[in-house]
Every structure is written in C-alpha cells, then in structure tokens.
Design a protein around this motif. Structure first.
Motif, PDB file in Angstrom:
ATOM      1  N   ASN A   1      14.347  40.657  24.610  1.00  0.00           N
ATOM      2  CA  ASN A   1      12.734  40.604  25.567  1.00  0.00           C
ATOM      3  C   ASN A   1      13.252  41.050  27.264  1.00  0.00           C
ATOM      4  N   ASN A   2      14.547  40.390  27.566  1.00  0.00           N
ATOM      5  CA  ASN A   2      14.775  41.245  28.927  1.00  0.00           C
ATOM      6  C   ASN A   2      14.800  42.799  29.189  1.00  0.00           C
ATOM      7  N   LEU A   3      15.376  43.230  27.560  1.00  0.00           N
ATOM      8  CA  LEU A   3      15.537  45.044  28.341  1.00  0.00           C
ATOM      9  C   LEU A   3      14.026  45.265  27.716  1.00  0.00           C
ATOM     10  N   ASP A   4      13.068  45.262  27.240  1.00  0.00           N
ATOM     11  CA  ASP A   4      11.769  45.255  26.897  1.00  0.00           C
ATOM     12  C   ASP A   4      11.103  45.043  28.132  1.00  0.00           C
ATOM     13  N   GLU A   5      11.462  44.370  28.843  1.00  0.00           N
ATOM     14  CA  GLU A   5      10.279  43.384  29.996  1.00  0.00           C
ATOM     15  C   GLU A   5      10.179  44.384  31.345  1.00  0.00           C
ATOM     16  N   LEU A   6      12.389  44.875  31.063  1.00  0.00           N
ATOM     17  CA  LEU A   6      12.601  45.514  32.282  1.00  0.00           C
ATOM     18  C   LEU A   6      12.029  47.319  32.847  1.00  0.00           C
ATOM     19  N   ASN A   7      12.263  47.783  30.915  1.00  0.00           N
ATOM     20  CA  ASN A   7      11.973  49.221  31.102  1.00  0.00           C
ATOM     21  C   ASN A   7      10.231  49.198  31.108  1.00  0.00           C
ATOM     22  N   ARG A   8       9.481  47.927  30.810  1.00  0.00           N
ATOM     23  CA  ARG A   8       7.768  47.739  30.808  1.00  0.00           C
ATOM     24  C   ARG A   8       7.740  48.372  32.582  1.00  0.00           C
ATOM     25  N   ASN A   9       7.946  46.912  33.555  1.00  0.00           N
ATOM     26  CA  ASN A   9       8.007  46.820  35.372  1.00  0.00           C
ATOM     27  C   ASN A   9       9.163  47.907  35.596  1.00  0.00           C
ATOM     28  N   GLU A  10       9.963  48.860  35.261  1.00  0.00           N
ATOM     29  CA  GLU A  10      10.355  50.006  35.562  1.00  0.00           C
ATOM     30  C   GLU A  10       9.131  51.528  35.576  1.00  0.00           C
ATOM     31  N   GLY A  11       8.785  51.239  34.040  1.00  0.00           N
ATOM     32  CA  GLY A  11       7.972  52.325  33.744  1.00  0.00           C
ATOM     33  C   GLY A  11       6.842  52.977  34.991  1.00  0.00           C
ATOM     34  N   ILE A  12       6.036  50.844  34.755  1.00  0.00           N
ATOM     35  CA  ILE A  12       4.964  51.247  35.827  1.00  0.00           C
ATOM     36  C   ILE A  12       5.538  51.559  37.029  1.00  0.00           C
ATOM     37  N   ARG A  13       6.662  50.886  37.794  1.00  0.00           N
ATOM     38  CA  ARG A  13       7.058  51.389  39.132  1.00  0.00           C
ATOM     39  C   ARG A  13       6.971  52.613  39.580  1.00  0.00           C
ATOM     40  N   THR A  14       7.483  53.709  38.636  1.00  0.00           N
ATOM     41  CA  THR A  14       7.789  54.661  38.915  1.00  0.00           C
ATOM     42  C   THR A  14       6.818  55.212  38.845  1.00  0.00           C
ATOM     43  N   GLY A  15       5.270  54.978  38.047  1.00  0.00           N
ATOM     44  CA  GLY A  15       4.464  55.936  37.210  1.00  0.00           C
ATOM     45  C   GLY A  15       4.358  56.491  35.837  1.00  0.00           C
ATOM     46  N   ALA A  16       5.263  56.206  35.527  1.00  0.00           N
ATOM     47  CA  ALA A  16       5.911  56.164  34.089  1.00  0.00           C
ATOM     48  C   ALA A  16       4.499  56.095  33.133  1.00  0.00           C
ATOM     49  N   LYS A  17       4.305  54.247  32.889  1.00  0.00           N
ATOM     50  CA  LYS A  17       3.505  54.454  33.107  1.00  0.00           C
ATOM     51  C   LYS A  17       2.331  53.191  33.176  1.00  0.00           C
ATOM     52  N   GLN A  18       1.408  53.334  32.685  1.00  0.00           N
ATOM     53  CA  GLN A  18       0.306  52.724  33.184  1.00  0.00           C
ATOM     54  C   GLN A  18      -0.185  51.614  32.026  1.00  0.00           C
ATOM     55  N   VAL A  19      -0.728  50.530  33.665  1.00  0.00           N
ATOM     56  CA  VAL A  19      -1.408  49.609  32.432  1.00  0.00           C
ATOM     57  C   VAL A  19      -2.877  49.720  32.245  1.00  0.00           C
ATOM     58  N   LEU A  20      -3.059  49.120  31.001  1.00  0.00           N
ATOM     59  CA  LEU A  20      -4.412  49.868  30.933  1.00  0.00           C
ATOM     60  C   LEU A  20      -5.379  48.416  31.578  1.00  0.00           C
ATOM     61  N   GLU A  21      -6.527  48.799  31.604  1.00  0.00           N
ATOM     62  CA  GLU A  21      -7.771  47.595  32.623  1.00  0.00           C
ATOM     63  C   GLU A  21      -7.396  47.028  31.583  1.00  0.00           C
ATOM     64  N   ALA A  22      -8.153  45.887  31.814  1.00  0.00           N
ATOM     65  CA  ALA A  22      -8.297  44.371  31.338  1.00  0.00           C
ATOM     66  C   ALA A  22      -9.496  44.866  30.795  1.00  0.00           C
ATOM     67  N   THR A  23     -10.787  45.580  30.677  1.00  0.00           N
ATOM     68  CA  THR A  23     -11.525  45.580  30.344  1.00  0.00           C
ATOM     69  C   THR A  23     -12.175  46.790  29.118  1.00  0.00           C
ATOM     70  N   ASN A  24     -10.967  47.457  29.302  1.00  0.00           N
ATOM     71  CA  ASN A  24     -11.102  48.814  28.577  1.00  0.00           C
ATOM     72  C   ASN A  24     -10.686  48.468  27.530  1.00  0.00           C
ATOM     73  N   VAL A  25     -11.893  48.527  26.200  1.00  0.00           N
ATOM     74  CA  VAL A  25     -12.411  47.859  24.951  1.00  0.00           C
ATOM     75  C   VAL A  25     -12.050  48.848  23.889  1.00  0.00           C
ATOM     76  N   SER A  26     -12.385  50.225  24.599  1.00  0.00           N
ATOM     77  CA  SER A  26     -11.479  51.651  23.551  1.00  0.00           C
ATOM     78  C   SER A  26     -11.132  51.702  23.234  1.00  0.00           C
ATOM     79  N   TYR A  27      -9.862  51.211  23.036  1.00  0.00           N
ATOM     80  CA  TYR A  27      -8.697  51.243  21.477  1.00  0.00           C
ATOM     81  C   TYR A  27      -8.581  50.278  20.956  1.00  0.00           C
ATOM     82  N   LEU A  28      -9.777  48.690  20.751  1.00  0.00           N
ATOM     83  CA  LEU A  28     -10.193  48.332  19.835  1.00  0.00           C
ATOM     84  C   LEU A  28     -10.249  48.848  18.104  1.00  0.00           C
ATOM     85  N   PRO A  29      -9.590  48.130  16.822  1.00  0.00           N
ATOM     86  CA  PRO A  29      -9.752  48.837  15.757  1.00  0.00           C
ATOM     87  C   PRO A  29     -11.627  48.241  16.071  1.00  0.00           C
ATOM     88  N   GLN A  30     -12.102  49.614  15.655  1.00  0.00           N
ATOM     89  CA  GLN A  30     -13.466  49.660  15.315  1.00  0.00           C
ATOM     90  C   GLN A  30     -13.191  49.029  13.714  1.00  0.00           C
TER      91      GLN A  30
END
Length: 370
Positions: free
Chosen positions: A136-165
């Motif tokens: 969990n520590n490693l997963d959290e580090l990778n998530r935060n570093e991805g966001i910090r460096t721009g390699a990852k973006q956080v989906l908008e909380a109101t974005n429901v386009s990926y929900l299973p139909q």
C-alpha cells in the motif's frame, strides 16, 4: 530490553515525547555492551527512527533507521530469522525517505521490503499484513508521484463516462468507497485498506460507515492521521486514476476505549449521483450479498453468502473474506443494508468452517440516531 519495551509502551499511549529519551537510554546501554546481540541494538535503532518520525523530525530519523537496516542485513546473511526484521526496517526507511522528499530512494526501499515479505507471507500468516502495508505504501507513492510529474491525472469526481453501462449494481458500487488510512507510530504510513459506504447525505455533506478498526490503530487506539475515500469509476485507461475525497476525523469522537464497533464519518465533495444505501427494516435472512474491497480478488468485489446465524451482536455468514473487506455493507436481496462486515476470522479446530462476521443493522442505526 526493559527500556526498549517501556519506550514502545509510551508510543502505544501516544506519549511520543517520553518514548524518544527512553529509547536513547536503551541505545546508550546497548552500545556499551559486548556486541553479542546485535538484533536488539537494531531493534532499538529502528524504534528510535520511528519515534523521531512521529515527532516530525524526519532528518534525525534517517541515520538510526539506516543503521538498523545495515545491522539486520548482516544478521540475515547467516540467520534467515532476521529477514522479517530487515523487511520491516526497509519499510521504515522508505517512509522516512518519502517524508524527506526522496521518492526514488523510498521506492527502492519499499520494493526491497516487498521482495523479502512475499516468500515470508506465503509460509507465515504473521507477515501477510506487513506485506499488504508495504504494498500500500508503494502504491500510494506511485500514485502521488504520477500525479506530481503529470504522468497521471485524477479523473473528475463527477465524470461518470467510465461507469459500467447496464450493471444494476453500479449505483450500489458508487455508494461503496475504498478507504486509504494513514497512521503514525510503529506502523507509520498507509495502513491496511478498508471499506465504507454512504448512509446519509445532506447536500455536499455525506456520512459513511465503516468498522472502527479500519481507521484506528489496534495497538495505540489512536485514530488515523488521515483517511481518503476512493470512489468507484469503473475501469480507467492508463494515465487516469480514480478520484478520492477526504474523510473528516476527530480525535475527540466518542469511541469505546477498545474493541470494535461501527463508526460514522463525514465526507465532503461526493458527486451528486452517489446516494445513500437504504437500511433494512426487516430481519436478515436467506442469501446475502457483500460489496467491498478484499485484498483478493480486488476492489468492488461482489460475493453472495448464505446466512448461518443471527444474534443481537452479529450476523454470521457462511464463507470467508480477505483483509480489506472490513466495513463492507451486507445487503439483502432487495439491496438494503442488513449489516456491516467487521471480521473473517482464521479457521481453527473449534471453528472449522470459514465465516464472515458482521454488525447487524440495528448497531448502525444506533450510531445514526440523533
């Protein structure tokens, strides 16, 4: 040894200012003794690093933690019994390096700890929680570093386009959150993940329920320093990560001194489509459904269980669940909440079949009463 044990007790009681000088006294004595038991010296050094970290003195935590790693590494070369201690000190080192702004060094320490923990956890259940915390520590580090460096973006909380139909359980899954608690003390860093679900909402404010042990350290009884609730989004493409909202914690909340119970926590910022799960008004019966986040097979898992027994204190379900499912809703056939998962104890001779234990819905209603 007595001084080291005393410092651990101070830490468990939250008296970190008292724990540090006691550990320093223990270290002073150990350094003057013949080096016949380096394991105890390494243990004291590792504890000192953790106590410095608890006080926010991360730079001072680095040297004793590094020394502990060096000693355990040498001891483990000839005695495999020290491999678990080495993994623990590497995880501590990763946490310190992360707090000092060295994510690459922290990642290396976490990965080395995981490499040691995996075979240990396969043969010994004692190490399974340590393995999960480090992952969990490693997963959290990778998530935060991805966001910090721009390699990852956080989906908008109101974005429901990926929900299973077309999935009738999507509204239920949206109301069930994945909880990421962060602790201080001996298990500093991300703890074991847990589950929560929405039971009340007033505009932008909402309340989730979980099992108390998900957000409280069982040794010190202190609440987590931070908890985030991750929202269900459905499968996301590479480069996107699921949104989270902050869970509001209060050390002054009225909680029992020890043991477990359902706990109600406030969250803000939930998107409007997430609505509370309905609480049952009838007795649980038949086959029930649990929606939660066991470490196996993974988040938002849906499993059905026959009901074995109902008492005033608990529901007993026929089957087992892995860690992470604590706080999951137990649902009736009509998808109403009849209970809150809090344990799936190890199978023993006296309890030969796997079971899931849940607080009955009345225990939750008592918490929600004005």
């Amino acid at each position: 040894m007595a001084l080291n044990n005393l410092s651990n007790r101070y830490s468990d009681l939250g008296r970190r200012q008292d724990a540090l000088p006691t550990t320093e006294d223990a270290l002073k004595i150990r350094r003057e003794l013949p080096k016949t038991n380096l394991g105890n010296l390494a243990r004291a050094l590792n504890n000192m690093g953790k106590f410095f970290s608890d006080l926010g003195r991360h730079q001072e935590a680095l040297a004793p933690t590094e020394d502990a790693v060096k000693i355990y590494r040498e001891l483990a070369k000839t005695n495999p019994a020290y491999l678990g201690n080495l993994a623990n000190s590497l995880n501590s080192l990763g946490y310190v390096e992360l707090e000092l702004g060295q994510p690459a060094i922290a990642r290396d320490a976490f990965e080395k700890a995981l490499k040691l923990y995996r075979p240990l956890a396969t043969s010994n259940r004692v190490f399974q929680e340590d393995l999960q915390r480090t992952q969990n520590n490693l997963d959290e580090l990778n998530r935060n570093e991805g966001i910090r460096t721009g390699a990852k973006q956080v989906l908008e909380a109101t974005n429901v386009s990926y929900l299973p139909q077309g999935d009738p359980l999507t509204p239920v899954k949206r109301a069930v959150v994945l909880l990421w608690p962060t602790f201080s003390g001996k298990n500093a860093g991300v703890g074991l993940l847990g589950t929560g679900f929405v039971v009340r909402r007033q505009g932008d404010r909402a309340w989730i329920v979980t099992a108390l042990h998900v957000v409280r350290d069982l040794e010190s009884n202190a609440l987590a320093t931070k908890v985030e609730a991750e929202l269900f989004t459905g499968p996301l493409p590479a480069g996107l990560v699921a949104p989270r909202v902050e869970v509001l914690l209060s050390q002054g909340q009225a909680l029992r001194a020890s043991g477990d119970e359902p706990i109600l926590l406030e969250v803000r910022g939930l998107p409007p489509d997430i609505q509370p799960l309905q609480l049952a008004t009838t007795t649980a019966q038949g086959v029930l459904m649990v929606v939660g986040h066991p470490s196996k097979p993974g988040p938002w898992t849906v499993v059905s269980y026959p009901l074995l027994k109902t008492t005033e204190q608990a529901l007993l379900l026929d089957g087992g669940l892995d860690p992470g499912a604590s706080g999951s809703p137990v649902l009736s056939a009509s998808r109403q909440v009849v209970g809150v998962v809090y344990d799936s104890p190890e199978v023993t001779k006296s309890r030969p079949i796997p079971q899931v234990w849940a607080f009955p819905v009345n225990a939750l209603k008592a918490k929600m009463a004005p």
